[in-house]
Scaffold this active site. Structure first.
Site, PDB file in Angstrom:
ATOM      1  CG  HIS A  64      -0.452   0.534   2.448  1.00  0.00           C
ATOM      2  ND1 HIS A  64      -0.399   1.882   2.734  1.00  0.00           N
ATOM      3  CD2 HIS A  64       0.034  -0.093   3.543  1.00  0.00           C
ATOM      4  CE1 HIS A  64       0.108   2.052   3.939  1.00  0.00           C
ATOM      5  NE2 HIS A  64       0.383   0.866   4.441  1.00  0.00           N
ATOM      6  CB  CYS A  65       1.366   4.082  -1.835  1.00  0.00           C
ATOM      7  SG  CYS A  65       0.121   4.135  -3.148  1.00  0.00           S
ATOM      8  NE  ARG A  66      -2.457  11.607   0.125  1.00  0.00           N
ATOM      9  CZ  ARG A  66      -3.141  12.027   1.165  1.00  0.00           C
ATOM     10  NH1 ARG A  66      -2.893  11.526   2.353  1.00  0.00           N
ATOM     11  NH2 ARG A  66      -4.091  12.927   1.043  1.00  0.00           N
ATOM     12  CB  ILE A  93      -2.995   4.534   3.985  1.00  0.00           C
ATOM     13  CG1 ILE A  93      -3.227   4.428   5.500  1.00  0.00           C
ATOM     14  CG2 ILE A  93      -2.693   5.949   3.547  1.00  0.00           C
ATOM     15  CD1 ILE A  93      -2.001   4.742   6.331  1.00  0.00           C
TER      16      ILE A  93
END
Length: 172
Positions: A64-66, A93
């Protein structure tokens, strides 16, 4: 090559609860300080291959990233670090938080490097314009220099100002 698929936060949460998957946060330190998923393992994208290839993986890898965009852009790289199945958390996220799952933050963490770049670059451009109007036209060169730097950063994906800001004590 392993195919990378997107997975919704609810499915990822279920797999984590069942012990079938491992969640990996690939964001930069500044981003992680602002908000993180407590149980996610943190390995920034720049050190991902070295940090994960050295060990065998039995579980499913969920990255995951933003917002999910960065993980999708780097899906080919994520597929090569040795997980039997590789997924990207759809919406990152932000989707995790929106689904009501726990996130943690560090109130003392510095703001993200790219936001720092935007603040510094914007301030310097504005300063160059103000000084160019009120003091001497040569100060317009400061605005031009910063604009050229931003153009170069966008074209190459390398930001000199971000690299310099990252070396400041409060960003370490």
């Amino acid at each position: 090559m392993v195919e990378v698929q997107e997975i919704k936060a609810s499915e990822a949460r279920r797999w984590l609860d069942e012990g079938r998957a491992e969640l990996i946060d690939i964001r930069d330190p500044g981003e992680r300080g602002q908000m993180r998923i407590p149980e996610a393992r943190w390995i920034p994208l720049t050190g991902l291959e070295a940090g994960l290839k050295a060990e065998p993986h039995q579980k499913i890898g969920i990255f995951h990233c933003r917002s999910g965009r960065r993980t999708l852009v780097h899906a080919d790289k994520l597929a090569t670090v040795g997980y039997p199945e590789t997924y990207v958390l759809e919406g990152g996220i932000m989707a995790w938080k929106k689904a009501g799952y726990p996130v943690a933050s560090d109130s003392g963490a510095p703001i993200e490097i790219m936001r720092q770049v935007q603040i510094v670059a914007g301030s310097l451009v504005l300063l160059g314009v103000i000084l160019g109007v009120w003091a001497h036209p040569g100060f317009f060169g400061l605005s031009a220099f910063i604009g050229a730097g931003l153009l170069f950063s966008g074209a190459t994906g390398s930001c000199g100002m971000a690299m310099m800001l990252a070396k400041l004590p409060f960003n370490r």
